[in-house]
Scaffold this active site. Sequence first.
Site, PDB file in Angstrom:
ATOM      1  N   LYS A  54     -19.843  13.187   4.371  1.00 55.72           N
ATOM      2  CA  LYS A  54     -20.495  12.177   5.213  1.00 55.72           C
ATOM      3  C   LYS A  54     -19.728  12.074   6.531  1.00 55.72           C
ATOM      4  O   LYS A  54     -18.904  11.182   6.720  1.00 55.72           O
ATOM      5  CB  LYS A  54     -20.520  10.827   4.490  1.00 55.72           C
ATOM      6  CG  LYS A  54     -21.836  10.556   3.769  1.00 55.72           C
ATOM      7  CD  LYS A  54     -21.834   9.226   3.051  1.00 55.72           C
ATOM      8  CE  LYS A  54     -22.497   8.115   3.853  1.00 55.72           C
ATOM      9  NZ  LYS A  54     -23.934   8.247   4.021  1.00 55.72           N
TER      10      LYS A  54
HETATM   11  N1  PMP Z   1     -28.479  11.695   1.986  1.00 53.39           N
HETATM   12  C1  PMP Z   1     -27.989  11.181   3.111  1.00 53.39           C
HETATM   13  C2  PMP Z   1     -28.056  11.990   4.351  1.00 53.39           C
HETATM   14  C3  PMP Z   1     -27.418   9.910   3.129  1.00 53.39           C
HETATM   15  O1  PMP Z   1     -26.920   9.397   4.248  1.00 53.39           O
HETATM   16  C4  PMP Z   1     -27.398   9.157   1.942  1.00 53.39           C
HETATM   17  C5  PMP Z   1     -26.809   7.768   1.935  1.00 53.39           C
HETATM   18  N2  PMP Z   1     -25.456   7.761   1.674  1.00 53.39           N
HETATM   19  C6  PMP Z   1     -27.920   9.734   0.787  1.00 53.39           C
HETATM   20  C7  PMP Z   1     -28.463  11.012   0.843  1.00 53.39           C
HETATM   21  C8  PMP Z   1     -27.900   9.023  -0.516  1.00 53.39           C
HETATM   22  O2  PMP Z   1     -26.611   9.008  -1.064  1.00 53.39           O
HETATM   23  P1  PMP Z   1     -26.108   7.796  -1.921  1.00 53.39           P
HETATM   24  O3  PMP Z   1     -27.109   7.581  -2.978  1.00 53.39           O
HETATM   25  O4  PMP Z   1     -24.807   8.245  -2.466  1.00 53.39           O
HETATM   26  O5  PMP Z   1     -26.002   6.640  -1.012  1.00 53.39           O
END
Ligand code: PMP
Length: 313
Positions: free
Chosen positions: A156
């Site tokens: 991220k």
């Molecule tokens: N894909 C992206 C690009 C995201 O930013 C997120 C949010 N964090 C997710 C998927 C979903 O991940 P998570 O369920 O861990 O929040």
Amino acid sequence: MPTPTAFFRGRFVPLEQANINIMTHAFNYGTAVFEGVRGNWNDDEGELFLFKVREHIQRIRQSAKIMRMSLKYSDDEILETIHDLVKQNGYREDVYIRPMVYKSSEMVGVRMHNLEDDFLVYVTPFGAYLDPEAGARCMTSSWRRVDDTSIPARAKVNGLYVNNAMAKTEAQLNGFDEAIMLNHDGHVSEGSGENIVMIRRGVLVTPPASDNILEGITLETALEIAQREFGLRVERRSIDRSELYIADEIFMTGTAAHVTPVVELDRVPVGDGSPGVVSKQIQEFYFKAITGRLPQYREWLMPVYRGAKVTAS
Ligand code: PMP
């Protein structure tokens, strides 16, 4: 209401004092990694439940490793910092917690090495991101998902989110709620802040981790619920754009978006155009779990106000 605070430069400070200098490397080059963690309010219990905090800590550690950043706190220290921060802010509503590891050096120079890293956390009230009841109307973005050979989407990385923001803005300015991005090879990757699951012939299908997705924590949660509670089969394989048009159901998962059915893609109705039955069942279960209403899933949660602190897993 107490004055909002943040964890910044090693201590808790009023949020209005948690400011970075304009020369900060992360601000200039996007050299930071972050997480989004949810606190979900349960009014019956008067409790705020943090969801899968340890999983988020593990993921920010992985993001930092990919970016050659050092995180100077242990998992337990980060957990305690998040817990204490949320507690002292005193919110009695859903919140979003943002831990970040960032290149804190105040200097010019495009690189990842020989720079200082620091860690911060803030928390903010945060309600629904998409409409989980009505479902989301999506468009296939003309922006392709950034490839692992450019910036790894499994990390991220703050700067990477320009890719997501371009897609989201394109979708919203065209009257849609959310974008679905394709990889460079044309396969379905993910939403701007959500993973994607398609249901065909009773099987849940989602792109593999190698299709430039963030390895979603909500995704794993939804898939676990689907398998354990509803006996559904899960398949991880690449998905074509045209397959989504003929899917029985589609839903998106994300910390912000929770579990949200997709009701339309590129103006083609998904199923009959209303939220899918299976998607709604998984969603209902998920909402109960994250607000502490299912004892068998309490281990996913960390209560803020009754202070279970570092004991939560
Ligand atoms: N894909 C992206 C690009 C995201 O930013 C997120 C949010 N964090 C997710 C998927 C979903 O991940 P998570 O369920 O861990 O929040």
